[in-house]
Design a protein around this motif. Structure first.
Motif, short mmCIF file in Angstrom:
data_model
loop_
_atom_site.label_atom_id
_atom_site.label_comp_id
_atom_site.label_asym_id
_atom_site.label_seq_id
_atom_site.Cartn_x
_atom_site.Cartn_y
_atom_site.Cartn_z
N ALA A 9 -1.71 4.39 -4.75
CA ALA A 9 -1.81 5.51 -3.92
C ALA A 9 -2.05 5.15 -2.55
N ARG A 10 -1.64 6.04 -1.69
CA ARG A 10 -1.55 6.14 -0.08
C ARG A 10 -3.06 5.52 0.38
N PRO A 11 -4.13 6.00 0.17
CA PRO A 11 -5.24 5.38 0.55
C PRO A 11 -5.35 3.83 0.44
N GLN A 44 2.55 4.50 -8.21
CA GLN A 44 1.93 6.06 -8.36
C GLN A 44 2.49 6.90 -7.45
N HIS A 45 2.39 6.10 -6.07
CA HIS A 45 3.12 7.01 -4.86
C HIS A 45 4.39 5.94 -4.66
N TYR A 46 5.45 6.78 -4.35
CA TYR A 46 6.77 6.25 -4.03
C TYR A 46 7.65 6.61 -3.04
N ASP A 47 7.52 7.96 -2.54
CA ASP A 47 8.18 8.27 -1.44
C ASP A 47 7.86 7.34 -0.10
N TYR A 48 9.04 7.36 0.75
CA TYR A 48 8.66 6.39 1.89
C TYR A 48 7.48 6.64 2.71
N ASN A 49 7.24 8.02 2.89
CA ASN A 49 6.20 8.53 3.76
C ASN A 49 4.83 8.33 2.98
N MET A 50 4.83 8.13 1.65
CA MET A 50 3.70 8.20 0.78
C MET A 50 3.37 6.65 0.76
N SER A 51 4.40 5.67 0.77
CA SER A 51 4.09 4.22 0.31
C SER A 51 4.69 3.23 1.23
N GLU A 76 -0.27 10.06 -19.19
CA GLU A 76 1.06 9.24 -19.39
C GLU A 76 0.84 8.57 -18.32
N GLN A 77 0.56 8.99 -17.03
CA GLN A 77 0.55 8.13 -15.75
C GLN A 77 -0.62 6.86 -16.03
N THR A 78 -1.56 7.18 -16.56
CA THR A 78 -2.78 6.07 -16.70
C THR A 78 -2.28 5.28 -17.87
N HIS A 240 -4.50 18.16 -0.27
CA HIS A 240 -3.69 17.40 -1.49
C HIS A 240 -4.68 17.42 -2.72
N ARG A 241 -5.92 17.79 -2.67
CA ARG A 241 -6.57 17.36 -4.18
C ARG A 241 -6.20 18.31 -4.80
N ALA A 242 -6.11 17.69 -6.28
CA ALA A 242 -5.93 18.75 -7.37
C ALA A 242 -6.67 19.56 -7.63
C1 UD1 Z 1 -3.71 10.61 -5.75
C2 UD1 Z 1 -5.19 10.34 -6.53
C3 UD1 Z 1 -6.11 10.93 -5.56
C4 UD1 Z 1 -6.10 10.51 -4.03
C5 UD1 Z 1 -4.36 10.82 -3.73
C6 UD1 Z 1 -3.97 10.10 -2.11
C7 UD1 Z 1 -5.41 10.51 -8.82
C8 UD1 Z 1 -5.84 11.30 -9.95
N1 UD1 Z 1 -5.33 11.06 -7.74
O1 UD1 Z 1 -3.60 12.04 -5.87
O2 UD1 Z 1 -7.55 10.57 -5.66
O3 UD1 Z 1 -6.63 11.07 -3.18
O4 UD1 Z 1 -3.57 10.03 -4.52
O5 UD1 Z 1 -2.81 10.86 -1.79
O6 UD1 Z 1 -5.04 9.42 -9.00
N2 UD1 Z 1 4.50 12.99 -5.37
C9 UD1 Z 1 5.67 12.87 -4.67
N3 UD1 Z 1 6.04 11.52 -4.04
C10 UD1 Z 1 4.90 10.50 -4.13
C11 UD1 Z 1 3.78 10.72 -4.87
C12 UD1 Z 1 3.67 11.89 -5.52
O7 UD1 Z 1 6.35 13.72 -4.54
O8 UD1 Z 1 5.24 9.30 -3.49
C13 UD1 Z 1 4.22 14.21 -5.90
C14 UD1 Z 1 4.67 14.23 -7.40
O9 UD1 Z 1 5.10 15.58 -7.62
C15 UD1 Z 1 3.33 14.29 -8.05
C16 UD1 Z 1 2.38 14.72 -7.09
O10 UD1 Z 1 2.85 14.45 -5.79
O11 UD1 Z 1 3.29 14.68 -9.54
C17 UD1 Z 1 0.97 14.20 -7.43
O12 UD1 Z 1 0.82 13.01 -7.28
P1 UD1 Z 1 -0.25 11.79 -8.26
O13 UD1 Z 1 0.06 10.45 -8.00
O14 UD1 Z 1 -0.26 12.47 -9.52
O15 UD1 Z 1 -1.53 12.32 -7.53
P2 UD1 Z 1 -2.01 12.84 -5.75
O16 UD1 Z 1 -2.05 14.16 -5.88
O17 UD1 Z 1 -1.18 12.17 -4.96
#
Ligand code: UD1
Length: 384
Positions: A9-11, A44-51, A76-78, A240-242
């Protein structure tokens, strides 16, 4: 020594960058004790701007493994991360696995490793929000509990672990601080293991990265021009936090707060995909003075934070970056793990906020000396 670094993930790309630099430094000129660094990207992150943008900006090598896990519900992800990392560990047979922060990639990798008896080193250990409704809090507590090396960013993090019963293996059971654990002491093995974890305040690897960025890229970013902004005339917003985005009442409250603030100042809002995906569905409207843009790379975001009047965010990383850049911050949450930023006056929880925050006179020198990643690498070298 062979290390597997797991990011996703991004950070985590930012945090790994600091450790990667420290490994390179340690390897340069060394004839023995070379560290083999295998990088695993869970996807876990895959978009260009996220990874990828972070790899390009930092010049980080291509990951040796890209697991392509992608998005999905937590289980599922974990679960997919655990399964894929297990396979990777069986192939690579590393001495230690480094995991970063509190994401599902952190926990998945730590679980896979500990079951195979591969020691886990947790970078950013010991943080607590004391809010178990946050997925991050669950991930960090569980990751800490199965780690052999707990690399803490602050004394508060060490104290949290002390309060949870951790003893640490050195100094007759006392927890080890960076002062009592010098960087260049190669004499003795540490002897940490799963039953005797080592807790050490290394400082924060994100501070190491920021010092590099400010040094190297200070004048490079032209993001202000691109967004048609002048310094000191806008506020920077991220959400961005859930716990914020996935609770419509909470999100409405936060959006109301932001809209009130935007009556006084233009707000720039690089929008995370999680926020984007709920934005249309929850009947939330930001005022016209809130300018939504795509997610940004590391250097552009730092430049925006540095030149802003104040930052509003629910991100942990950005709270600290604002603090280091001497930009006041309003945290859009009910609590924060980074309490030093609040205690020093640079950060305010939004519920305690009465208008635009001012710049406090107190200094901002928590979270280490910029050598956290050197300390992490030196510690691992002493054990393996
Ligand atoms: C995750 C972390 C969070 C961290 C954050 C940094 C967990 C539980 N949470 O949250 O602690 O602060 O990363 O950004 O691991 N998506 C895209 N493109 C991407 C990635 C995600 O469109 O490249 C969308 C998808 O709809 C996805 C949603 O963003 O379902 C959330 O992504 P996810 O990886 O589940 O968690 P973050 O909210 O990014």
């Amino acid at each position: 020594m062979k290390i597997i670094n797991v990011v996703g993930a991004r950070p985590q790309f930012v945090k790994y960058f600091s450790v990667y630099n420290a490994i390179m430094k340690s390897n340069s000129g060394a004839s023995s004790g070379i560290i083999k660094d295998v990088l695993v990207h869970t996807g876990q992150h895959y978009d260009y701007n996220m990874s990828k943008i972070f790899f390009d900006e930092f010049g980080i090598k291509e990951p040796e493994y890209h697991l392509g896990v992608g998005s999905g519900p937590h289980g599922e992800q974990t679960g997919r991360i655990i399964q894929e990392i297990e396979e990777t560990l069986n192939i690579e047979k590393p001495d230690v696995v480094l995991v970063y922060g509190d994401t599902n990639s952190t926990l998945g990798a730590a679980l896979a490793a500990v079951k195979l008896h591969v020691p886990v080193a947790h970078v950013e250990a010991g943080l607590r929000s004391f809010n178990m409704y946050m997925p991050e809090e669950v991930n960090r507590i569980l990751s800490d509990n199965i780690s052999t090396f707990l690399f803490c960013p602050s004394e508060t993090a060490v104290a949290n672990l002390r309060n949870s019963g951790y003893k640490g293996v050195l100094n007759n059971g006392k927890l080890v601080s960076s002062e009592s654990f010098p960087l260049n002491d190669n004499d003795s093995k540490i002897g940490a293991d799963k039953n005797n974890p080592l807790v050490i305040n290394t400082g924060d690897v994100m501070y190491d990265a920021l010092l590099y960025a400010v040094d190297v890229k200070e004048n490079g970013a032209d993001i202000l021009n691109k967004l048609n902004l002048n310094g000191n005339e806008y506020s920077l917003l991220t959400i961005h936090r859930a716990e914020t985005t996935d609770n419509p009442d909470k999100l409405r409250e936060v959006a109301g707060f932001v809209n009130d603030m935007s009556a006084e100042i233009k707000v720039v809002f690089p929008m995370h995909p999680r926020m984007r995906s709920v934005y249309d569905g929850v009947n939330i409207k930001f005022c016209d003075n809130v300018k939504v843009v795509d997610p940004l790379g590391y250097f552009d975001l730092l430049k925006l934070a540095k030149s802003s009047v104040f930052v509003m965010t629910d991100s942990g990383g950005l709270q600290k970056e604002a603090y280091w850049l001497k930009t006041p911050c309003i945290t859009l949450r009910d609590e924060t793990e980074w309490i030093e930023t609040v205690e020093s006056g640079w950060n305010t929880l939004y519920k305690d906020c009465k208008g635009a925050p001012s710049r406090p006179v107190k200094s901002n020198d928590c979270y280490g000396d910029g050598k956290a990643s050197d300390r992490i690498v030196a510690t691992l070298k002493r054990n393996f």
